[in-house]
Scaffold this active site. Structure first.
Site, PDB file in Angstrom:
ATOM      1  N   TYR A 145       7.614 -10.162   2.102  1.00 33.98           N
ATOM      2  CA  TYR A 145       8.501  -9.556   1.098  1.00 33.98           C
ATOM      3  C   TYR A 145       8.713  -8.105   1.495  1.00 33.98           C
ATOM      4  O   TYR A 145       7.762  -7.388   1.832  1.00 33.98           O
ATOM      5  CB  TYR A 145       7.859  -9.635  -0.294  1.00 33.98           C
ATOM      6  CG  TYR A 145       8.631  -8.921  -1.386  1.00 33.98           C
ATOM      7  CD1 TYR A 145       8.127  -7.751  -1.972  1.00 33.98           C
ATOM      8  CD2 TYR A 145       9.860  -9.404  -1.850  1.00 33.98           C
ATOM      9  CE1 TYR A 145       8.817  -7.096  -2.980  1.00 33.98           C
ATOM     10  CE2 TYR A 145      10.553  -8.754  -2.862  1.00 33.98           C
ATOM     11  CZ  TYR A 145      10.040  -7.602  -3.425  1.00 33.98           C
ATOM     12  OH  TYR A 145      10.732  -6.952  -4.416  1.00 33.98           O
ATOM     13  N   ASP A 240       7.081  -3.218   8.512  1.00 37.81           N
ATOM     14  CA  ASP A 240       7.050  -2.887   7.080  1.00 37.81           C
ATOM     15  C   ASP A 240       5.578  -2.709   6.686  1.00 37.81           C
ATOM     16  O   ASP A 240       4.884  -3.689   6.408  1.00 37.81           O
ATOM     17  CB  ASP A 240       7.716  -3.992   6.264  1.00 37.81           C
ATOM     18  CG  ASP A 240       7.641  -3.691   4.773  1.00 37.81           C
ATOM     19  OD1 ASP A 240       8.235  -4.446   3.976  1.00 37.81           O
ATOM     20  OD2 ASP A 240       6.962  -2.706   4.397  1.00 37.81           O
ATOM     21  N   LYS A 268       3.832   3.036  -1.468  1.00 40.22           N
ATOM     22  CA  LYS A 268       2.536   2.922  -2.148  1.00 40.22           C
ATOM     23  C   LYS A 268       1.615   4.121  -1.883  1.00 40.22           C
ATOM     24  O   LYS A 268       1.828   5.202  -2.417  1.00 40.22           O
ATOM     25  CB  LYS A 268       1.896   1.583  -1.777  1.00 40.22           C
ATOM     26  CG  LYS A 268       2.783   0.378  -2.218  1.00 40.22           C
ATOM     27  CD  LYS A 268       2.175  -0.953  -1.868  1.00 40.22           C
ATOM     28  CE  LYS A 268       3.164  -2.089  -2.028  1.00 40.22           C
ATOM     29  NZ  LYS A 268       3.253  -2.600  -3.394  1.00 40.22           N
TER      30      LYS A 268
END
Ligand code: KE4
Length: 433
Positions: A145, A240, A268
Site C-alpha cells: 500500500y 516506499d 510517519k
C-alpha cells in the site's frame, strides 16, 4: 471486560458527521467486527481512551511514535515553536536543517521535497519518475500500500502482466491501465515483465519491507532483481519507506539490504507524528521538479514549520543516540520470540515476522512471502487474539494485514505484561474448535 460506553456513544455521533465515523477506514475496527475506543491522550508506551481505559500501544499512530507518545523533548520543541506562528508559506532555515538530517540517515536522498502525507510523497515520486523518463507505465506489488492516489489504487488485471484495473470506484480505467501489479517477492514475474516491456516502464514502486499485508520481508534476491532490472531498462526504482524507514534500521531498508534506490518516500517517523512526509533521491532526477525543472509539484503546508520542528526534534534525538534503534529492535525481538515460544506451548500455528522494530503475528503454519500467503491466515484466531489483547489493555493493529510497532518506552515490564496476556489468548485459541 472493558468499559467502552463513552466510546460507543461517541462513535454513533461521529458516524452522523463523518463516513464510518472516522477519518481513515482502518480506525473503524470494521475488520475486527467491533467499535473502536475513542482516544483522549497518550504518553510513552501508553494510550488512554475516553472511558479511562489504559492500553500498552503497539499501533503507535501506525508507526511514527518510535520515541513513545508525547516525548518531552519533542513537545518542548513544539511549545517553543508555536508562538512564532504555525505556517508562513515561505522558506525557513528549519527545512534545510531537516533536509540535511534526512540525508545523513539516508545518503541516497541527495535532494528532498517535503510534503504533508505519505500519499502525497508516493504520488509525487511517481509523477517525477514519469516526467523524468517520459514513460507512463508503473509497476507495484499486490499487498503493498502506497497511499490512496489514483495510480496506486489498482489491482492486477486478468493476466499477470496485463494492464491494471481500478481497485476503488472513482479511479479512472485509463489511469489504472498504466499500473501493472505483480506478486510481491516474485522474481520470475518481474524479470519476465522487464524482458518483455521493460523499456516502457517509468518506475517500480515497492515497500522494500512490506508492512501493509502484515510484515513481509523481501526474499533474498528480490530487491537486487528490482535494482538490476530497473537500471538495465532506464526505469526509476522507488523505495516506499514511509513505514519501514527508521524501522528496518537507522537507514531504513535501503541500509539494511544495501540497495540504493533512485527515489525514496518517507513518512510517519520523519514527522514525529505531525503531518509531514518526504520524497527524494538522486539530485539529477530531483532537479527536474519545479521550480528548478518542468515537473510540477507544490503544497501550501509543505515544509510547515511546526511539522518540521517535530521531525527535526525526532531525528535529532535519533541522531544523538543511535542506540535507540538497537534498543527498540531488541525489545521487539524479545516480544516476538516470546510470542513464538508461547504459541508453540499451546500448539497454536503462528508465524511471527519481524524486521527491526516492526512485526506481525500471522496465524498460519508457514512463512508469509506475499499477499496470497497472508490471506490464507486463520482470521478467527486473529480476532480472538486481537480482542483478548484489547480487552486486557494491549492495543494492537485492528487488522491481520497490518504491522505493529515498538517504541523506546516499551520496557521489560511492558513486554512481560504483553506476553502474559498473549499466553491467555493462545490458551483460548488452543481450545477453539
Ligand atoms: P499516508 O497518506 O497515510 O500518510 O501514507 C500512506 C502510506 C504510504 N506508504 C506506506 C508504506 C504506508 O504504510 C502508508 C500508510 N500506512 C497506513 C497503515 N497501513 C496508514 C494508516 C491509515 O491508512 O489510516
Amino acid at each position: 471486560m472493558l468499559q467502552l460506553g463513552k466510546s460507543e456513544k461517541a462513535f454513533e455521533e461521529a458516524k452522523r458527521y463523518m463516513p464510518g465515523g472516522v477519518n481513515s477506514p482502518v480506525r473503524s475496527y470494521r475488520s475486527v467486527g467491533s467499535n473502536p475506543p475513542f482516544i483522549s491522550s497518550a504518553s510513552g508506551s501508553r494510550i488512554y481512551d475516553i472511558d479511562n481505559n489504559e492500553y500498552i500501544d503497539y499501533v503507535l499512530s501506525w508507526g511514527p511514535m518510535i520515541l513513545g507518545h508525547a516525548n518531552p523533548e519533542v513537545i518542548a520543541s513544539l511549545q517553543e515553536a508555536i508562538p512564532r506562528g504555525t505556517s508562513y508559506g515561505a522558506p525557513t532555515l528549519l527545512e534545510t536543517e531537516l533536509a540535511k538530517k534526512i540525508q545523513a540517515f539516508m545518503p541516497s536522498m541527495e535532494m528532498v521535497r517535503l510534503v504533508s502525507s505519505g500519499t502525497e510523497s508516493t504520488m509525487s515520486a511517481l509523477r517525477v519518475a514519469r516526467g523524468y523518463t517520459g514513460r507512463d507505465r508503473i509497476v507495484k506489488f499486490v499487498g503493498c500500500y502506497h497511499g490512496h492516489s489514483d495510480a496506486l489504487l489498482v489491482k492486477a488485471g486478468s493476466g499477470l502482466a496485463t494492464f491494471g484495473v481500478p481497485d476503488s470506484p472513482g479511479v479512472p480505467k485509463g489511469v489504472a491501465e498504466n499500473t501493472i501489479t505483480l506478486p510481491y517477492n516474485d522474481i520470475d514475474a518481474i524479470t519476465k515483465l522487464f524482458n518483455e516491456i521493460g523499456d516502457t516502464i517509468a518506475a517500480v514502486i515497492v515497500e522494500p519491507v512490506a508492512g501493509n499485508m502484515g510484515c513481509v520481508p523481501p526474499v533474498p534476491g528480490f530487491l537486487e532483481a528490482l535494482r538490476t532490472l530497473t537500471k538495465e531498462h532506464g526505469s526509476v526504482l522507488i523505495f516506499d519507506e514511509v513505514m519501514c524507514g527508521f524501522r528496518a534500521s537507522s537507514g531504513g531498508a535501503q541500509k539494511l539490504y544495501n540497495i540504493k534506490p533512485d527515489l525514496t518516500c518517507l513518512g510517519k517517523i520523519v514527522g514525529g507524528g505531525m503531518p509531514m512526509a518526504v520524497f527524494g533521491g538522486s539530485a539529477k532526477i530531483m532537479s527536474e521538479i519545479a521550480p528548478s525543472g518542468p515537473i510540477y509539484q507544490a503544497g501550501t503546508l509543505s515544509g510547515n514549520p511546526i511539522a518540521v520542528t517535530s521531525g527535526l526534534a525526532t531525528l535529532s534525538i535519533l541522531q544523538r543516540d543511535p542506540t535507540i534503534f538497537k534498543q527498540v529492535e531488541e525489545a521487539t525481538k524479545t516480544l516476538c520470540e516470546g510470542y513464538e515460544r508461547l504459541a508453540a506451548q499451546y500448539n497454536v500455528p503462528v508465524v511471527v515476522q519481524r524486521v527491526g522494530s516492526m512485526f506481525t503475528v500471522f496465524f498460519t503454519d508457514k512463512p508469509v512471502h506475499n499477499f496470497d500467503d497472508a490471506s490464507q491466515c486463520n482470521e478467527a484466531h486473529f480476532k480472538i487474539f486481537f480482542h483478548h489483547n484489547l480487552s486486557h489493555g494491549i492495543y494492537m493493529a485492528p487488522s491481520p494485514y497490518e504491522s505493529n510497532f515498538v517504541s523506546i518506552c516499551h520496557k521489560h515490564s511492558e513486554i512481560e505484561r504483553t506476553l502474559a496476556v498473549a499466553e491467555e489468548a493462545f490458551k483460548i485459541i488452543s481450545n477453539h474448535v
